[in-house]
Design an enzyme around this catalytic site. Structure first.
Site, PDB file in Angstrom:
ATOM      1  N   GLU A 150       9.408 -33.142 -43.633  1.00 17.60           N
ATOM      2  CA  GLU A 150       9.218 -34.445 -43.718  1.00 17.60           C
ATOM      3  C   GLU A 150       9.700 -34.800 -45.488  1.00 17.60           C
ATOM      4  O   GLU A 150      10.267 -35.883 -45.440  1.00 17.60           O
ATOM      5  CB  GLU A 150       7.937 -34.909 -43.647  1.00 17.60           C
ATOM      6  CG  GLU A 150       7.433 -36.229 -43.627  1.00 17.60           C
ATOM      7  CD  GLU A 150       7.432 -37.157 -44.970  1.00 17.60           C
ATOM      8  OE1 GLU A 150       7.231 -38.085 -45.076  1.00 17.60           O
ATOM      9  OE2 GLU A 150       7.056 -36.199 -45.758  1.00 17.60           O
ATOM     10  N   GLU A 151       9.264 -33.678 -46.206  1.00 11.70           N
ATOM     11  CA  GLU A 151       9.663 -33.878 -47.879  1.00 11.70           C
ATOM     12  C   GLU A 151      11.100 -33.878 -48.049  1.00 11.70           C
ATOM     13  O   GLU A 151      11.582 -34.238 -49.071  1.00 11.70           O
ATOM     14  CB  GLU A 151       8.707 -33.071 -48.528  1.00 11.70           C
ATOM     15  CG  GLU A 151       7.251 -33.517 -48.246  1.00 11.70           C
ATOM     16  CD  GLU A 151       6.950 -34.908 -48.997  1.00 11.70           C
ATOM     17  OE1 GLU A 151       7.832 -35.600 -49.361  1.00 11.70           O
ATOM     18  OE2 GLU A 151       5.694 -35.126 -49.027  1.00 11.70           O
ATOM     19  N   HIS A 206       2.647 -33.639 -41.808  1.00 13.85           N
ATOM     20  CA  HIS A 206       3.607 -32.575 -42.285  1.00 13.85           C
ATOM     21  C   HIS A 206       2.860 -31.396 -43.106  1.00 13.85           C
ATOM     22  O   HIS A 206       2.124 -31.908 -43.897  1.00 13.85           O
ATOM     23  CB  HIS A 206       4.801 -33.185 -42.898  1.00 13.85           C
ATOM     24  CG  HIS A 206       4.532 -34.015 -44.269  1.00 13.85           C
ATOM     25  ND1 HIS A 206       4.456 -33.453 -45.543  1.00 13.85           N
ATOM     26  CD2 HIS A 206       4.023 -35.217 -44.392  1.00 13.85           C
ATOM     27  CE1 HIS A 206       3.996 -34.243 -46.294  1.00 13.85           C
ATOM     28  NE2 HIS A 206       4.062 -35.450 -45.716  1.00 13.85           N
ATOM     29  N   ASP A 211       4.880 -29.496 -44.966  1.00 18.45           N
ATOM     30  CA  ASP A 211       5.534 -29.107 -46.242  1.00 18.45           C
ATOM     31  C   ASP A 211       5.373 -30.096 -47.472  1.00 18.45           C
ATOM     32  O   ASP A 211       4.645 -31.248 -47.178  1.00 18.45           O
ATOM     33  CB  ASP A 211       7.018 -29.361 -45.914  1.00 18.45           C
ATOM     34  CG  ASP A 211       7.450 -30.725 -45.353  1.00 18.45           C
ATOM     35  OD1 ASP A 211       6.821 -31.230 -44.721  1.00 18.45           O
ATOM     36  OD2 ASP A 211       8.558 -31.284 -45.806  1.00 18.45           O
ATOM     37  N   HIS A 218       3.192 -36.035 -55.415  1.00 20.92           N
ATOM     38  CA  HIS A 218       4.346 -35.821 -56.065  1.00 20.92           C
ATOM     39  C   HIS A 218       4.178 -35.384 -57.558  1.00 20.92           C
ATOM     40  O   HIS A 218       5.311 -35.190 -58.150  1.00 20.92           O
ATOM     41  CB  HIS A 218       5.414 -36.657 -55.727  1.00 20.92           C
ATOM     42  CG  HIS A 218       5.745 -36.854 -54.208  1.00 20.92           C
ATOM     43  ND1 HIS A 218       7.012 -37.176 -53.797  1.00 20.92           N
ATOM     44  CD2 HIS A 218       4.889 -36.499 -53.228  1.00 20.92           C
ATOM     45  CE1 HIS A 218       6.979 -37.183 -52.648  1.00 20.92           C
ATOM     46  NE2 HIS A 218       5.896 -36.540 -51.935  1.00 20.92           N
ATOM     47  N   ASP A 239      -1.012 -34.853 -50.277  1.00 20.45           N
ATOM     48  CA  ASP A 239       0.298 -35.290 -49.408  1.00 20.45           C
ATOM     49  C   ASP A 239       0.715 -33.822 -48.876  1.00 20.45           C
ATOM     50  O   ASP A 239       1.653 -33.417 -49.475  1.00 20.45           O
ATOM     51  CB  ASP A 239       1.340 -35.949 -50.278  1.00 20.45           C
ATOM     52  CG  ASP A 239       2.482 -36.543 -49.652  1.00 20.45           C
ATOM     53  OD1 ASP A 239       2.521 -36.518 -48.355  1.00 20.45           O
ATOM     54  OD2 ASP A 239       3.479 -36.725 -50.023  1.00 20.45           O
ATOM     55  N   GLU A 292      -0.193 -40.165 -43.695  1.00 15.98           N
ATOM     56  CA  GLU A 292       0.217 -40.392 -45.210  1.00 15.98           C
ATOM     57  C   GLU A 292      -0.823 -40.852 -45.947  1.00 15.98           C
ATOM     58  O   GLU A 292      -1.743 -41.703 -45.619  1.00 15.98           O
ATOM     59  CB  GLU A 292       1.634 -41.046 -45.110  1.00 15.98           C
ATOM     60  CG  GLU A 292       2.806 -40.413 -44.354  1.00 15.98           C
ATOM     61  CD  GLU A 292       3.284 -39.281 -45.265  1.00 15.98           C
ATOM     62  OE1 GLU A 292       2.924 -39.264 -46.349  1.00 15.98           O
ATOM     63  OE2 GLU A 292       4.222 -38.674 -44.928  1.00 15.98           O
TER      64      GLU A 292
END
Length: 378
Positions: A136-137, A69, A71, A351, A102, A165
């Site tokens: 995805e997020e 992903h 995003d 994150h 990520d 991931e």
């Protein structure tokens, strides 16, 4: 950037794009241009406000698919970052920026590994593909799940899929995620009767009514897990009730809870057992269930073996197979019958403010990915 490896250069280019979910912000165009230059055919797949693409190299045979992903999660207050989150910055061998770990670092490693592989083996066996989304997020309703629907309509089923991931814990390659627990959420509404706290006999307090049932749900042993999964867990994440005043008994109570469940149970069994417990108590309630993903497991097979062998060859590590952690888009891909693993860099900073990844690890990851391709498609 000129002095960095191709993988690090591409990772920096991708981090520069402020692709806060579900916005792609041009990341996919960068990847697509690189892949098309190396002979990949590309199908852009936009669903709703989400950009996705499917790219493939080769005409026939089993498909190995990189999935990922573009995003990223929001940055939070910019002043809390040591470096601007969308200005990639290298300090002491670490690349800082939102998405570094990520998973823009993994995306860069995938692209560079694929470029080198098709250059070295232009007539490789099978097909090499990419399944990339920008959803995805976030709520993940117009991303990989929709691309999988499209693939099935086209009668395309990858045999192997590697999701990039960040799976590693202390060294890149030390952990492979070969499965994930399912995720089942619920909004429980307990209905009472609003009233004055001085006259409880004229009201029905939904908080008081709910506590015994919630306590039993929290104490319930749902299963014992198995060789691959820990026991199913139940966690209450939100409780909301009341007007904000101390002298008003609320009329309703809203409770949000979540199951992370193993392959020992189905989501239907969890729903049935939960409602059976609630029915044992004198409460009026409504439930609204939301299945985010079924558990999946790739216990063995040539993909797991190729990943283990490649990590050992490149790093010398004996990688651990794990199903711990949250969910990923692998939950949408595995039901096709595809072997799925997740393999990426260290996940410690994901994150967080000052998200970062080792630039040396990105090159290690590229080499691992390339070796996996050689194991399966050469």
């Amino acid at each position: 950037m000129a002095n960095q490896s191709p993988t690090v250069e591409l990772a920096m280019q991708l981090i520069t794009q402020p692709s806060v979910t579900p916005t792609d912000a041009g990341c996919q165009a960068i990847m697509i241009e690189r892949l098309q230059t190396h002979g990949f055919s590309v199908k852009n797949l936009r669903f709703g406000d989400v950009d996705n693409f499917w790219a493939v190299h080769g005409d026939s045979g089993p498909i190995f698919c990189f999935a990922g992903h573009t995003d990223v999660v929001p940055t939070g207050p910019l002043e809390t970052w040591s470096h601007p989150p969308f200005t990639p910055t290298i300090v002491d061998g670490q690349l800082y920026g939102r998405g570094a770990a990520d998973m823009k670092g993994s995306l860069a490693a995938m692209v560079v590994a694929a470029e080198q592989f098709v250059t070295d083996f232009p007539n490789h066996k099978g097909r090499l593909a990419f399944l990339i989304t920008s959803d995805e997020e976030g709520i993940a309703i117009n991303g990989t799940v929709k691309v999988v629907d499209w693939l099935q309509q086209q009668e395309i089923t990858p045999r192997w899929c590697l999701v990039g991931e960040p799976s590693s814990t202390s060294q890149t390659g030390d952990t492979i995620k070969n499965g994930r627990r399912g995720s089942l959420g619920c909004r429980l509404t307990i209905k009472g009767k609003q009233g004055h706290v001085a006259y409880p006999h004229l009201a029905a307090n939904p908080i008081h009514l709910a506590i015994p049932a919630l306590d039993e749900l929290a104490r319930e042993i749902w299963d014992q897990g198995n060789d691959f999964f820990p026991a199913t867990s139940f966690q209450i994440s939100n409780i909301n009730g009341g007007t904000g005043a101390t002298n008003v008994i609320p009329g309703t109570l809203d409770v949000l809870f979540n199951f992370r469940f193993s392959t020992e149970l189905t989501e239907r069994q969890l729903r049935h057992r939960t409602e059976a417990i609630l029915d044992r108590y004198p409460i009026e309630y409504e439930v609204e269930w939301n299945l985010s993903g079924q558990p999946f497991l790739t216990a063995k097979g040539d993909l797991v073996e190729a990943a283990l062998k490649s990590i050992s060859k490149i790093t010398g590590l004996d990688s651990e197979l794990s199903t711990a952690g949250g969910t990923s888009d692998g939950r949408f891909i595995a039901p096709m019958g595809t072997q799925v693993v997740e393999l990426g860099p260290i996940n410690e900073s994901i994150h967080r403010v000052d998200e970062n990844v080792s630039i040396a690890d990105l090159d290690v990851l590229t080499a691992i990915y390339q070796n996996i391709l050689q194991e399966l498609l050469n």
